[in-house]
Write an enzyme that holds these catalytic residues in place. Structure first.
Site, mmCIF file in Angstrom:
data_model
loop_
_atom_site.group_PDB
_atom_site.id
_atom_site.type_symbol
_atom_site.label_atom_id
_atom_site.label_comp_id
_atom_site.label_asym_id
_atom_site.label_seq_id
_atom_site.Cartn_x
_atom_site.Cartn_y
_atom_site.Cartn_z
ATOM 1 N N GLU A 37 42.532 21.938 63.649
ATOM 2 C CA GLU A 37 43.013 21.476 64.943
ATOM 3 C C GLU A 37 43.307 19.977 64.927
ATOM 4 O O GLU A 37 44.331 19.513 65.446
ATOM 5 C CB GLU A 37 41.983 21.780 66.035
ATOM 6 C CG GLU A 37 41.686 23.259 66.193
ATOM 7 C CD GLU A 37 40.494 23.721 65.353
ATOM 8 O OE1 GLU A 37 39.744 24.587 65.821
ATOM 9 O OE2 GLU A 37 40.314 23.202 64.226
ATOM 10 N N ALA B 78 31.374 44.341 33.316
ATOM 11 C CA ALA B 78 32.429 44.519 32.319
ATOM 12 C C ALA B 78 31.900 45.523 31.305
ATOM 13 O O ALA B 78 30.961 45.216 30.560
ATOM 14 C CB ALA B 78 32.782 43.195 31.650
ATOM 15 N N SER C 247 28.695 42.534 21.797
ATOM 16 C CA SER C 247 29.427 42.849 23.023
ATOM 17 C C SER C 247 30.769 42.118 23.123
ATOM 18 O O SER C 247 31.491 42.336 24.097
ATOM 19 C CB SER C 247 28.579 42.482 24.246
ATOM 20 O OG SER C 247 28.276 41.093 24.251
#
Length: 363
Positions: A75, A179, A193
């Site tokens: 504003e 994942a 991994s």
């Protein structure tokens, strides 16, 4: 309001404050002199590809949006834009995506700024749920300003998203990232991994890191994987915004390692209680938190009922053995399964991202 929402989207996704946009319209029948469309100005007017563009048939006096903590609210930015154009806003209508605040924090109250400017009407999408900032509508009405609430409220709430959840629940909004392979494994039997998911999926995950306030892992992941916990671009460079790097758990962290390298600040919370960890992050004004692992931490946050959404990156890979994506949830029968509501399914290279909400009744 559609234009105000477009302006709000220019604000940062991360940070303690909401994304808010504001458009100031000339009073009906006001003397000519304000432009029918809003050229680019100090408050951030103008249009972009994919945005609604200037308000058709309306005399726009000023536009603004909130650019982040410590900067003028939407504003005030719109009022400054109008002043820079030499335009009078007395009797104007302010169209704003969130109820004008009524408190003094890093900046002054927007309700007072609108009153002092002589705005006669305020149209709002979403009432402010923050008890510390709410009350702007009441102050404006008490001063004789017409206030209309709930215009395009659904779109406004969707834009506010995680910020709104965090304020309404008194804790950060939590996204759990997984994942995994197609058979739900996050590591092979030997513990390896890297990498299960594709470069495209990892790039998307890094972009998500760049949108959150804090990134959370457990001490097990920190010790075993030595993660950097940074947000990086496609070229490997650090993103402009780096989340707070949070490690949860009682075990000590090594003095060296990648966490000592460039990135966001590091916070070690010596607790195993997800709610206690989130309370500490809420006190630091973290509104959006990404929990990345591993399976034990994921299960702990799910059991505590503090996960709001899940981002599951699924690779078309089969291992048949190895660690599961989520640890024991204490569920013994299919009837008690935690069922999520899928919001989006997106291909990422050879992988698929599933974005799902945790329904409130499941908490």
């Amino acid at each position: 309001m559609a234009r105000a929402l477009d302006l709000a989207r220019r604000g940062p996704v991360h940070g303690p404050n909401p994304r808010v946009g504001c458009v100031l319209l000339a009073a009906p029948g006001a003397a000519a002199g304000a432009p029918r469309t809003a050229p680019e100005g100090p408050g951030g007017g103008g249009s972009r590809t994919g945005e609604s563009g200037p308000v058709p048939g309306a005399r726009v006096l000023g536009e603004g949006w909130h650019r982040g903590a410590g900067t003028p609210h939407a504003e005030v930015a719109a009022l400054a834009d109008a002043r820079a154009r030499g335009l009078d806003v007395r009797g104007a209508t302010a169209v704003v995506t969130l109820e004008p605040c009524d408190h003094t924090g890093r900046t002054g109250p927007c309700s007072v700024a609108l009153l002092e400017a002589g705005v006669a009407r305020v149209v709002v999408a979403v009432p402010d749920p923050n008890p510390a900032a709410a009350g702007g509508a009441a102050r404006l009405r008490a001063a004789g300003v017409e206030v209309v609430l709930g215009v395009e409220e659904a779109a406004g709430r969707a834009l506010l998203g995680p910020w709104l959840v965090a304020v309404e629940r008194g804790r950060p909004h939590v996204t759990l990232k997984l994942a995994a392979t197609l058979d739900g494994r996050v590591a092979a039997a030997d513990g390896s991994s890297r990498w299960i998911t594709s470069p495209e999926a990892r790039a998307h995950a890094h972009a998500l890191r760049g949108e959150v306030d804090a990134l959370v892992v457990g001490t097990g992941t920190a010790l075993a994987d030595d993660p950097a916990l940074t947000a990086r671009g496609a070229d490997g460079a650090l993103a402009p915004h780096q989340p707070l790097r949070v490690v949860v758990g009682a075990r000590d962290l090594p003095a060296g390692g990648r966490l000592a390298g460039p990135g966001g600040d590091v916070l070690h919370l010596r607790t195993r209680d997800p709610r206690e960890a989130l309370a500490a992050l809420h006190a630091r004004e973290a509104r959006r938190v990404l929990v990345e692992g591993g399976p034990t931490l994921a299960a702990a946050f799910l059991r505590a009922g503090v996960v709001d959404e899940v981002h599951a990156y699924v690779a078309p890979v089969l291992l048949g053995a190895g660690r599961s994506a989520v640890g024991d949830l204490g569920i013994g029968t299919i009837g008690d399964a935690l069922r999520l509501r899928t919001r989006e399914v997106r291909p990422l290279g050879p992988d698929v991202l599933v974005v799902a909400d945790v329904e409130e009744e499941e908490r």
